[in-house]
Design an enzyme around this catalytic site. Structure first.
Site, mmCIF file in Angstrom:
data_model
loop_
_atom_site.group_PDB
_atom_site.id
_atom_site.type_symbol
_atom_site.label_atom_id
_atom_site.label_comp_id
_atom_site.label_asym_id
_atom_site.label_seq_id
_atom_site.Cartn_x
_atom_site.Cartn_y
_atom_site.Cartn_z
ATOM 1 N N GLU A 217 0.831 37.915 78.843
ATOM 2 C CA GLU A 217 0.228 36.593 78.962
ATOM 3 C C GLU A 217 1.206 35.486 78.566
ATOM 4 O O GLU A 217 1.362 34.500 79.285
ATOM 5 C CB GLU A 217 -1.019 36.506 78.061
ATOM 6 C CG GLU A 217 -2.259 37.168 78.612
ATOM 7 C CD GLU A 217 -2.957 36.307 79.640
ATOM 8 O OE1 GLU A 217 -2.487 35.187 79.915
ATOM 9 O OE2 GLU A 217 -3.958 36.766 80.199
ATOM 10 N N SER A 218 1.863 35.650 77.419
ATOM 11 C CA SER A 218 2.638 34.545 76.855
ATOM 12 C C SER A 218 3.952 34.967 76.214
ATOM 13 O O SER A 218 4.616 34.127 75.607
ATOM 14 C CB SER A 218 1.790 33.838 75.794
ATOM 15 O OG SER A 218 1.456 34.748 74.752
#
Length: 545
Positions: A217-218
């Site tokens: 995701e990040s």
């Protein structure tokens, strides 16, 4: 033999006499007898009619309009109160569920369903659809209660099947080659926040393997921002963040708070799992939204084909790739040697204590007072938008053992005044509208109008220099005060600027004066106009104060 026969005849006659007496007694019902209570409800929810109905004047006169109107009014009054009661019972059941009282929650949901069955509505009435919606809501709540009864899964294979199909192998190959540096760096950064994430997932009874979702995701970066404006470790968009209690204001965006955003992600993932029933579909819905996945499921020709791999080809490309990418991540981390990885040592986890701060102070100033690197305070407090504490009470995280020293230094630190707005400059080009400009920089027309104090959202002109909220790519930084070529400083009017405006079809002198906030007489005097008439293409000098 004769005696036996005579005895049977007498017995039969006696029984017939008793039966006749009983039936005669039941028929003698007085007219003024009170109506008997309705019998116990059947499973259909309708009360069984009493065997003997009382006689009343309204039954003798069925066409009595006054009586019919009263009955209709009573029914209209009773129906909303019944639906309200259903909603109230569902709310009480939710509160019992949050307290862990599952039995009480089920009792309340049963009562809600029993109340729902009493509602009668024709198929063409709005109440009919509301009744169906309540049925669905009750079914979801009951499923949620039983999901709470299940013991937390003990192994990864029972929750997230680690299949090695072609799609997963394709993502593994991508991590082995073009994305190898990204994967190893994200794995190294995971050490900062993953111990806290694992602890939160264990408390919630969710599979700890889900703690690796931030890697794809990040990259475990709490300030990661996507093209879709999703922010933080768990990449929440603003609306979903609000939905799960993540606050945003001038100083703080809790989507970047590692602890609070993790708890919000746990709530969201739990709801998705309760709704879809398996983790792979829940993870897909986390990426693109539950409504998108639900629409794909509804479009299936066969109702029971609702497993993730059944839906795979019909999902958006990014979502279809998301689950194989996550499975590939788990496979590599579980057995890095098998896939040719020598993973780096994760960074040590962050340890801290909190200090209550009630005034805006820059983290860099606090760090210099404590003799610390300001990046350490930023890592501990990434949710602070300007790397400054807010002007209200805030729990500031500081390294372990620095709490007292921080409190002592706050009296010596000056208050920090935040900028009114973060913006950049855009020079309007021919054919552009505020709508086009807003879409380009991912903002809104209203935000641009407010920031520039524009009187109209439609009247802009080529060469005009306007402020755009944020720091999007393509904007001239706010610090650069250079004017565009069509806007020159007026030597005769040092307090303002001179603009050359080209009249468009439909423009009037009144409209132009309102747009720039100056009088019509000033425009006429500056341009030596004798009348209010304008021609398309005519150039006007606009002197702004």
């Amino acid at each position: 033999m004769l005696n036996r026969y005579s005895f049977l005849v007498l017995l039969t006659s006696f029984l017939m006499l008793i039966s006749w007496a009983c039936s005669s007694g039941q028929k003698k019902i007085p007219l003024n007898k009170a109506p008997s209570p309705p019998q116990k409800e059947e499973k259909t929810g309708r009360a069984t009619a009493p065997a003997t109905a009382p006689v009343s004047e309204s039954q003798n006169n069925p066409t009595n309009p006054e009586q019919n109107n009263k009955t209709a009014e009573l029914e209209a009054q009773e129906t909303p109160s019944t639906t309200e009661e259903v909603y109230m019972l569902i709310q009480e059941a939710q509160e019992a569920l949050e307290k862990g009282d599952l039995d009480e929650a089920l009792v309340l949901l049963d009562r809600a369903y029993s109340t729902l069955l009493k509602i009668e509505a024709s198929t063409d009435s709005p109440l009919y659809q509301e009744k169906n919606d309540l049925r669905i809501l009750l079914a979801q709540k009951i499923q949620q209660v039983y999901a709470f009864r299940l013991p937390p899964p003990s192994t990864n294979h029972k929750t997230i099947p680690l299949v090695e199909n072609n799609w997963v192998l394709l993502e593994i190959k991508s991590f082995q080659t073009t994305e190898r540096k990204f994967f190893e760096e994200a794995y190294r950064c995971s050490g900062l926040y993953r111990p806290m994430i694992v602890e939160e997932f264990k408390k919630a009874g969710l599979p700890v393997e889900l703690s690796w979702l931030p890697l794809i995701e990040s990259s475990f970066k709490p300030r990661a921002l996507s093209r879709a404006r999703a922010l933080g470790l768990w990449q929440f968009i603003a609306s979903t963040g609000y939905r799960y209690g993540l606050k945003r204001d001038r100083f703080v965006d809790e989507r970047m708070d590692p602890v609070k955003s993790t708890r919000a992600a746990i709530k969201y993932l739990s709801e998705l799992h309760d709704f879809f029933g398996d983790w792979t579909t829940a993870i897909a819905a986390y990426n693109c939204g539950e409504l998108r996945v639900q629409n794909v499921i509804r479009a299936q020709k066969i109702d029971y084909l609702d497993n993730f791999w059944d839906l795979f080809t019909n999902l958006p490309y990014e979502t279809a790739r998301y689950v194989p990418r996550f499975i590939a991540t788990l496979l590599i981390i579980e057995n890095p040697e098998k896939y040719g990885f020598n993973l780096p040592e994760p960074e040590p986890g962050l340890t801290c204590e909190t200090v209550t701060v009630s005034k805006p102070v820059k983290l860099s100033v606090i760090a210099s007072k404590l003799g610390l690197d300001q990046n350490l305070l930023i890592q501990l407090n990434p949710e602070l938008r300007h790397d400054s504490t807010p002007n209200y009470e805030y729990q500031l995280r500081v390294p372990q053992g620095y709490a007292e020293q921080t409190l002592a230094s706050l009296n010596e630190v000056p208050n920090w005044i935040p900028p009114e707005a973060v913006f950049g400059w855009h020079i309007v080009k021919k054919g552009e509208t505020l709508g086009l400009i807003a879409r380009r920089y991912r903002t809104t027309v209203q935000a641009i109008v407010r920031l520039n104090n524009l009187r109209s959202a439609t009247l802009i002109y080529p060469g005009q220099k306007i402020k755009i909220p944020g720091r999007a790519q393509g904007l001239t930084p706010a610090e650069d005060e250079g004017s565009p070529s069509s806007v020159a400083a007026n030597q005769d009017n040092p307090s303002g600027k001179t603009i050359t405006y080209v009249v468009k079809p439909g423009d009037t002198l009144f409209k132009i004066s309102r747009s720039f906030g100056i009088s019509m007489e000033k425009i006429k005097n500056d341009n030596h106009l004798e009348s209010d008439n304008l021609n398309p293409g005519q150039k006007l000098i606009i002197r702004l104060n």
